[in-house]
Scaffold this motif. Structure first.
Motif, PDB file in Angstrom:
ATOM      1  N   MET A   9      54.346  37.811  48.374  1.00  0.00           N
ATOM      2  CA  MET A   9      53.229  38.711  48.640  1.00  0.00           C
ATOM      3  C   MET A   9      52.964  39.611  47.435  1.00  0.00           C
ATOM      4  O   MET A   9      51.809  39.835  47.072  1.00  0.00           O
ATOM      5  CB  MET A   9      53.497  39.545  49.894  1.00  0.00           C
ATOM      6  N   VAL A  10      54.019  40.111  46.812  1.00  0.00           N
ATOM      7  CA  VAL A  10      53.858  40.965  45.626  1.00  0.00           C
ATOM      8  C   VAL A  10      53.203  40.167  44.508  1.00  0.00           C
ATOM      9  O   VAL A  10      52.281  40.653  43.840  1.00  0.00           O
ATOM     10  CB  VAL A  10      55.224  41.545  45.182  1.00  0.00           C
ATOM     11  N   ASP A  11      53.668  38.936  44.298  1.00  0.00           N
ATOM     12  CA  ASP A  11      53.070  38.081  43.266  1.00  0.00           C
ATOM     13  C   ASP A  11      51.593  37.834  43.542  1.00  0.00           C
ATOM     14  O   ASP A  11      50.768  37.863  42.633  1.00  0.00           O
ATOM     15  CB  ASP A  11      53.808  36.742  43.176  1.00  0.00           C
ATOM     16  N   ALA A  12      51.246  37.592  44.789  1.00  0.00           N
ATOM     17  CA  ALA A  12      49.846  37.346  45.150  1.00  0.00           C
ATOM     18  C   ALA A  12      48.995  38.587  44.903  1.00  0.00           C
ATOM     19  O   ALA A  12      47.871  38.491  44.395  1.00  0.00           O
ATOM     20  CB  ALA A  12      49.740  36.911  46.606  1.00  0.00           C
ATOM     21  N   LEU A  13      49.515  39.759  45.234  1.00  0.00           N
ATOM     22  CA  LEU A  13      48.774  40.999  45.006  1.00  0.00           C
ATOM     23  C   LEU A  13      48.598  41.283  43.515  1.00  0.00           C
ATOM     24  O   LEU A  13      47.536  41.752  43.087  1.00  0.00           O
ATOM     25  CB  LEU A  13      49.465  42.179  45.696  1.00  0.00           C
ATOM     26  N   GLY A  17      45.053  41.529  41.697  1.00  0.00           N
ATOM     27  CA  GLY A  17      44.716  42.700  40.873  1.00  0.00           C
ATOM     28  C   GLY A  17      44.319  42.297  39.466  1.00  0.00           C
ATOM     29  O   GLY A  17      43.364  42.841  38.900  1.00  0.00           O
ATOM     30  N   GLY A  18      45.012  41.333  38.899  1.00  0.00           N
ATOM     31  CA  GLY A  18      44.661  40.846  37.569  1.00  0.00           C
ATOM     32  C   GLY A  18      43.290  40.195  37.556  1.00  0.00           C
ATOM     33  O   GLY A  18      42.518  40.359  36.599  1.00  0.00           O
ATOM     34  N   GLY A  19      42.979  39.468  38.618  1.00  0.00           N
ATOM     35  CA  GLY A  19      41.665  38.838  38.722  1.00  0.00           C
ATOM     36  C   GLY A  19      40.553  39.866  38.803  1.00  0.00           C
ATOM     37  O   GLY A  19      39.511  39.724  38.161  1.00  0.00           O
ATOM     38  N   VAL A  20      40.779  40.905  39.591  1.00  0.00           N
ATOM     39  CA  VAL A  20      39.781  41.974  39.724  1.00  0.00           C
ATOM     40  C   VAL A  20      39.599  42.682  38.383  1.00  0.00           C
ATOM     41  O   VAL A  20      38.466  42.936  37.946  1.00  0.00           O
ATOM     42  CB  VAL A  20      40.192  42.971  40.833  1.00  0.00           C
ATOM     43  N   LEU A  21      40.697  42.982  37.722  1.00  0.00           N
ATOM     44  CA  LEU A  21      40.621  43.651  36.420  1.00  0.00           C
ATOM     45  C   LEU A  21      39.909  42.765  35.406  1.00  0.00           C
ATOM     46  O   LEU A  21      39.036  43.228  34.659  1.00  0.00           O
ATOM     47  CB  LEU A  21      42.026  43.997  35.927  1.00  0.00           C
ATOM     48  N   GLY A  22      40.240  41.487  35.384  1.00  0.00           N
ATOM     49  CA  GLY A  22      39.591  40.563  34.466  1.00  0.00           C
ATOM     50  C   GLY A  22      38.098  40.441  34.722  1.00  0.00           C
ATOM     51  O   GLY A  22      37.294  40.415  33.790  1.00  0.00           O
ATOM     52  N   ALA A  23      37.730  40.389  35.984  1.00  0.00           N
ATOM     53  CA  ALA A  23      36.308  40.300  36.335  1.00  0.00           C
ATOM     54  C   ALA A  23      35.571  41.574  35.904  1.00  0.00           C
ATOM     55  O   ALA A  23      34.452  41.510  35.387  1.00  0.00           O
ATOM     56  CB  ALA A  23      36.149  40.072  37.830  1.00  0.00           C
ATOM     57  N   GLY A  24      36.194  42.706  36.088  1.00  0.00           N
ATOM     58  CA  GLY A  24      35.576  43.966  35.666  1.00  0.00           C
ATOM     59  C   GLY A  24      35.392  44.031  34.164  1.00  0.00           C
ATOM     60  O   GLY A  24      34.336  44.442  33.673  1.00  0.00           O
TER      61      GLY A  24
END
Length: 77
Positions: A9-13, A17-24
């Motif tokens: 679960m931690v790895d998935a989160l 988070g990395g995906g959201v940051l990258g998209a931003g």
């Protein structure tokens, strides 16, 4: 919850988070006007906020169901 499930679960989160940051960051450096970028970021943020709220509500429901199941099992020992 066992340790392996918790680590998954931690790895998935972290991945999310990395995906959201990258998209931003991609939106910030996109070749378009700043006004359009800000609108896109605001729209994206609202969408992610709604989805994360729904995911957290589902997670909370699952935790409650799990706690109820454990409590029910203990009563019948």
């Amino acid at each position: 919850m066992d340790r392996k499930t918790n680590e998954t679960m931690v790895d998935a989160l972290i991945l999310l988070g990395g995906g959201v940051l990258g998209a931003g960051l991609a939106l910030l450096f996109a070749p378009q006007s700043g006004q359009k970028s800000r609108k896109d970021i605001a729209r994206f943020s609202r969408t992610v906020g709604r989805k994360s709220d729904l995911a957290m509500r589902k997670l909370a429901d699952n935790v409650i169901d799990f706690a109820d199941a454990v409590a029910h099992r203990r009563r019948h020992w």
